[in-house]
Write a protein that holds these residues in place. Structure first.
Motif, mmCIF file in Angstrom:
data_model
loop_
_atom_site.group_PDB
_atom_site.id
_atom_site.type_symbol
_atom_site.label_atom_id
_atom_site.label_comp_id
_atom_site.label_asym_id
_atom_site.label_seq_id
_atom_site.Cartn_x
_atom_site.Cartn_y
_atom_site.Cartn_z
ATOM 1 N N GLY A 101 0.803 -1.205 0.000
ATOM 2 C CA GLY A 101 0.000 0.000 0.000
ATOM 3 C C GLY A 101 0.843 1.265 0.000
ATOM 4 O O GLY A 101 1.970 1.278 0.498
ATOM 5 N N SER B 207 0.942 5.647 0.707
ATOM 6 C CA SER B 207 0.315 6.754 1.424
ATOM 7 C C SER B 207 -0.353 7.698 0.425
ATOM 8 O O SER B 207 0.042 7.793 -0.738
ATOM 9 C CB SER B 207 1.366 7.525 2.232
ATOM 10 O OG SER B 207 2.345 8.087 1.361
ATOM 11 N N ILE C 74 -3.762 9.577 4.463
ATOM 12 C CA ILE C 74 -4.129 8.166 4.474
ATOM 13 C C ILE C 74 -2.832 7.360 4.528
ATOM 14 O O ILE C 74 -1.930 7.551 3.712
ATOM 15 C CB ILE C 74 -4.962 7.795 3.238
ATOM 16 C CG1 ILE C 74 -6.277 8.589 3.238
ATOM 17 C CG2 ILE C 74 -5.248 6.295 3.205
ATOM 18 C CD1 ILE C 74 -7.117 8.397 1.989
ATOM 19 N N ARG C 75 -2.755 6.463 5.492
ATOM 20 C CA ARG C 75 -1.532 5.706 5.710
ATOM 21 C C ARG C 75 -1.410 4.536 4.721
ATOM 22 O O ARG C 75 -2.431 4.036 4.230
ATOM 23 C CB ARG C 75 -1.495 5.164 7.142
ATOM 24 C CG ARG C 75 -1.462 6.245 8.206
ATOM 25 C CD ARG C 75 -1.389 5.652 9.605
ATOM 26 N NE ARG C 75 -2.573 4.889 9.954
ATOM 27 C CZ ARG C 75 -3.670 5.415 10.487
ATOM 28 N NH1 ARG C 75 -3.744 6.720 10.727
ATOM 29 N NH2 ARG C 75 -4.699 4.653 10.792
ATOM 30 N N PRO C 76 -0.192 4.085 4.437
ATOM 31 C CA PRO C 76 -0.017 2.913 3.571
ATOM 32 C C PRO C 76 -0.777 1.706 4.102
ATOM 33 O O PRO C 76 -0.697 1.383 5.287
ATOM 34 C CB PRO C 76 1.494 2.670 3.605
ATOM 35 C CG PRO C 76 2.096 3.993 3.954
ATOM 36 C CD PRO C 76 1.102 4.641 4.878
ATOM 37 N N GLU D 9 -3.957 1.378 4.532
ATOM 38 C CA GLU D 9 -5.169 1.707 5.285
ATOM 39 C C GLU D 9 -6.407 1.554 4.397
ATOM 40 O O GLU D 9 -6.344 1.714 3.179
ATOM 41 C CB GLU D 9 -5.074 3.143 5.801
ATOM 42 C CG GLU D 9 -6.142 3.510 6.817
ATOM 43 C CD GLU D 9 -5.928 4.886 7.433
ATOM 44 O OE1 GLU D 9 -6.520 5.138 8.487
ATOM 45 O OE2 GLU D 9 -5.173 5.706 6.858
ATOM 46 N N VAL E 178 -2.630 1.559 -4.646
ATOM 47 C CA VAL E 178 -3.866 2.181 -4.178
ATOM 48 C C VAL E 178 -5.020 1.668 -5.029
ATOM 49 O O VAL E 178 -4.941 1.671 -6.264
ATOM 50 C CB VAL E 178 -3.793 3.726 -4.285
ATOM 51 C CG1 VAL E 178 -5.149 4.356 -3.962
ATOM 52 C CG2 VAL E 178 -2.713 4.281 -3.364
ATOM 53 N N CYS F 10 -2.857 -3.615 -0.007
ATOM 54 C CA CYS F 10 -2.988 -2.350 -0.730
ATOM 55 C C CYS F 10 -3.770 -1.335 0.105
ATOM 56 O O CYS F 10 -4.470 -1.680 1.053
ATOM 57 C CB CYS F 10 -3.677 -2.580 -2.066
ATOM 58 S SG CYS F 10 -5.349 -3.257 -1.938
ATOM 59 N N THR F 11 -3.616 -0.072 -0.243
ATOM 60 C CA THR F 11 -4.419 1.001 0.353
ATOM 61 C C THR F 11 -5.734 1.079 -0.403
ATOM 62 O O THR F 11 -5.741 1.067 -1.637
ATOM 63 C CB THR F 11 -3.677 2.349 0.236
ATOM 64 O OG1 THR F 11 -2.398 2.231 0.862
ATOM 65 C CG2 THR F 11 -4.465 3.471 0.884
#
Length: 264
Positions: free
Chosen positions: A3, A5, A28-30, A32, A153, A184-185
């Motif tokens: 993921g 950020s 947004i964090r990796p 998340e 993402v 993944c984000t």
């Protein structure tokens, strides 16, 4: 797949004189899972499209520190409608399509498609055509078509909105599994509070438009899989319902469809 950020810094989006969202700041964090929630017309999908690189913005959007200036392979988009699948291609060919455009050899495409079709539970349906599958199965195929490109993402615009309740519940649990498997984000647009509670690490509640902004951000610190009937989920549901209900009322008042409350 890892993921990435996402950083939104004073982001605004307008179409001519119509100001859709204004002054959006969000980290947004990796890895998340973030849900965007709010009344109809508040700009959730518009914001998602901006992160995808489909729309110009004021301010700045970054993915893993690099400014978003257009679409990229680091971001995959799952749309609400499964009609984005090519009806003249088999499910396997649909899933392979991005790799084919990039010149990946046929044997490598097949091997990778088999892996991702298995991930979404469609190993048996690779040679079928979209019209031969249910809506839920077509959405699984669309998710596989995005994941095969291994984006850091994944952007999802109400992907289960058109499905019946039973199919939707199954795919929510499948998505939760796939997200934890891939790392993944995910940024996920929904109107459904329960869906956000079952899936998200955080829920971003947006105000009514025009010039929609972030109203609140709720952290969902509960283990997966989640029990919607738990006291913690019910308390979070009531809080989110009240937040969104106030914005829906405000939106209706702006349209002249709801009366202003008279102070006691």
């Amino acid at each position: 797949m890892r993921g990435a950020s996402i950083h939104l810094d004073h982001v605004g989006i307008s179409f001519g004189d119509a100001h859709i969202v204004s002054n959006i700041n969000l980290e947004i964090r990796p890895g998340e899972f973030v849900c965007l929630l709010g009344p109809s017309g508040c700009g959730k999908s518009t914001l998602l499209n901006a992160i995808a690189g489909f729309l110009p913005v004021t301010g700045r959007i970054e993915v893993q520190g690099a400014q978003v200036k257009g679409p990229g392979l680091d971001r995959g988009v799952v749309f609400q409608s499964s009609e984005v699948l090519f009806p003249w291609l088999s499910i396997r060919e649909n899933v392979e399509y991005g790799l084919r455009l990039r010149g990946v050899a046929a044997a490598a495409r097949r091997e990778k498609a088999a892996r991702y079709l298995a991930m979404v539970g469609l190993s048996h349906a690779g040679e079928k055509f979209p019209a031969q599958l249910s809506g839920g199965m077509r959405q699984r195929a669309q998710i596989a078509r995005v994941l095969i490109n291994e984006p850091s993402v994944v952007l999802m615009d109400e992907p289960f909105g058109a499905l019946d309740a039973q199919t939707r519940e199954v795919l929510q649990h499948e998505l939760d599994r796939i997200w934890r498997e891939t790392g993944c984000t995910i940024v996920f647009v929904t109107h459904d509070i329960w869906e956000a509670l079952l899936l998200a690490d955080r829920v971003v509640v947006m105000t009514a438009g025009p010039r929609a902004a972030i109203k609140t951000i709720e952290t969902i610190d509960l283990p997966h899989p989640r029990d919607a009937a738990s006291p913690e989920c019910l308390a979070l549901y009531r809080r989110l319902r009240d937040d969104i209900g106030a914005e829906v009322t405000r939106a209706l008042q702006q349209q002249g469809l709801a009366r202003e409350e008279t102070p006691a």
